[in-house]
Scaffold this active site. Structure first.
Site, short mmCIF file in Angstrom:
data_model
loop_
_atom_site.label_atom_id
_atom_site.label_comp_id
_atom_site.label_asym_id
_atom_site.label_seq_id
_atom_site.Cartn_x
_atom_site.Cartn_y
_atom_site.Cartn_z
CB SER A 261 34.62 8.41 -11.86
OG SER A 261 33.69 7.45 -12.29
CE LYS A 262 36.71 11.31 -19.25
NZ LYS A 262 37.33 10.97 -20.50
NE ARG A 263 35.21 4.00 -14.24
CZ ARG A 263 36.36 4.63 -14.48
NH1 ARG A 263 36.75 4.83 -15.73
NH2 ARG A 263 37.11 5.08 -13.51
#
Ligand code: GLU
Length: 508
Positions: A261-263
């Site tokens: 994910s982006k995170r």
């Protein structure tokens, strides 16, 4: 009908490699069919808006060479391309749905919604949704009288418009990757279409804009699959017939622990964003593929293969070859595992295949960033040619070339010390002297002097090569050591040997 596809990012932060893959598949499809590739900025969620994120997305696309035909920056006949600038367009469609009985006004306050969730939550249903089982108990135009609704609207009571999902209906659509997908509408909540601030939600805006922008095919991440029945119904309810865009829900990109994910930023030690992203909220910088030293051609190539292949085992593709070969029907359903070592392999192959002339400005830039003064001259070209097969990332050129431009400040004396002794010290003192006297400075002659001196000193040349290399370049890297010496020149080579001896002695 001419093909029109779109990438519809929300400008909320760094551009994840999955986002760039969506761009790429859109781009390839558009180019393959002589169609248009559109970028539409989905910025209706004001709470998630991040300044600078939109420009950053365009910078990333430019770096990748995936430039749109239409966008807020590139113009086009179907603008505006920012949803926030289209605010006035959406309400009438939401009202039309209410009039036709497919949507309704909901006046519930945040407290009332919270109350509903609390009172209905159970172990089997921890997160109750606003759906056909509860809508009659809430404050909306289905549960209130027409007069009450009119009064609330006249009083400008804050309200949203929700879709009225049918209770007993199965909605089906054809996905280009997954075939026929069927969804039980009764399981889907009555999603908000228009928010209290008058902005549409994604669900309404995506359908309206795909229609108004004459989008023919829509490719998006598989996380949107559960919402697809809402979009199919909206299209149908608005009476737009069979020409709904053909959907393809792209497989997830998986990292070491499931969805990447982006995170995940830089937590696995490899980039997930296309380019460096600095979060304006906390100034936190997350490194991108570009700054890590990836070539855009390699980045695009590796992304194309994350979920697709042409069936022949071929892995290296130029963008032109991808335009020829890409086939949405061959995209896999299952998640695509991102392997950073494989990503680096792609980059290495691309560096090998790139001409010295094409690499020169990129290497010049990398070295310049590291404050190594180079000029775009024949010497730089010659050096790139000498070391390019040893570089996996563009940033590797710093280590592989930097020592040709400046004497290493530190050298790996530890590696030399292990086998260092008085005889070796004497050898290098002698060797430096002989090199100073060498008339014709060529790698053959340097090697000759080296071998003869080693023989006289009765030390195996193999034991002397590593210290020699480390004195010249600082560590255990670089091309053939005699070639390095030839390029450095006599004076510099002798100075580095002398300095090396000093450093080893002072570190002993
Ligand atoms: N704004 C949505 C997102 O960022 C776009 C999804 C779509 O392409 O329809 O995921």
């Amino acid at each position: 009908m001419s093909v029109r596809v779109r990438f519809a990012p929300s400008p909320t932060g760094g551009l994840h490699l999955g986002g760039v893959r969506t761009v790429l598949y859109n781009y390839l499809f558009a180019r393959q069919h002589g169609g248009q590739f559109i970028v539409r900025i989905e910025d209706t969620d004001q709470n998630r808006y991040v300044p600078g994120a939109e420009q950053y997305i365009f910078d990333c696309l430019e770096w990748c060479g995936l430039v749109p035909d239409e966008s807020p920056l590139h113009g086009g006949a179907f603008g505006p391309y920012r949803q926030s600038e289209r605010k006035s367009i959406y309400r009438k469609y939401a009202e039309e749905l209410v009039e036709k009985g497919y949507a309704y006004y909901a006046f519930d306050t945040p407290e009332e919604l919270e109350q509903m969730r609390k009172s209905l939550a159970s172990p089997e249903n921890p997160n109750p949704q606003y759906d056909h089982t509860v809508r009659k108990k809430m404050r909306n135009s289905l549960s209130l009288t027409a007069a009450e609704v009119k009064q609330l609207l006249d009083d400008q009571t804050p309200h949203v418009i929700r879709i009225k999902m049918p209770e007993n209906e199965v909605v089906a659509f054809e996905d280009m990757i997954r075939g026929t997908i069927e969804n039980e509408c009764g399981l889907v909540d009555d999603k908000v279409l228009l928010k209290a601030d008058g902005m549409p939600t994604y669900h309404l805006a995506v359908v309206v804009d795909d229609y108004l922008m004459k989008i023919t095919h829509a490719f998006r991440g598989e996380e949107w699959l559960p919402s697809a029945p809402v979009h199919v119904l909206l299209w149908r309810y608005l009476g737009w017939g069979k020409d709904m865009p053909k959907w393809a829900h792209l497989p997830l990109i998986l990292g070491p622990n499931g969805k990447l994910s982006k995170r995940d930023g830089a937590k696995y030690g490899f980039p997930v964003f296309a380019m460096n992203w600095k979060d304006p909220k906390n100034d936190e910088l997350t490194e991108g593929f570009k700054e890590k030293g990836f070539l855009p051609e390699a980045f695009v190539n590796l992304l194309a293969l994350l979920g697709w292949n042409d069936g022949s085992g071929k892995e290296l593709f130029t963008i032109e070859e991808l335009i020829q070969s890409f086939d949405m029907n061959r995209v896999h359903k299952g998640g695509a595992k991102f392997d950073y070592d494989k990503a680096k392999w792609f980059n290495q192959e691309w560096i090998k295949n790139k001409s010295v002339a094409d690499l020169a400005p990129l290497v010049h830039h990398v070295l310049h960033q590291k404050r190594i003064k180079t000029s775009m001259d024949d010497r730089l070209s010659m050096l790139i040619n000498l070391v390019k097969d040893r570089c996996v990332l563009l940033t590797d050129f710093e280590q592989q070339l930097g020592y040709f431009y400046q004497r290493p400040e530190r050298i790996d004396t530890e590696a030399i010390k292990v086998k260092w002794n008085e005889d070796k010290k004497q050898f290098f003192i002698q060797f430096a002297g002989q090199l100073s006297a060498l008339e014709e400075w060529s790698f053959q002659n340097i090697e000759q002097v080296f071998k003869t001196s080693a023989e006289v000193a009765a030390i195996k040349p193999g034991e002397l090569q590593l210290p020699f290399r480390i004195m010249l370049v600082g560590g255990k890297f670089g091309p053939a050591v005699f070639q390095i010496a030839e390029i450095l020149g006599k004076e510099e080579t002798v100075k580095r040997i002398e300095a090396g001896i000093e450093l080893i002695i002072s570190n002993s």
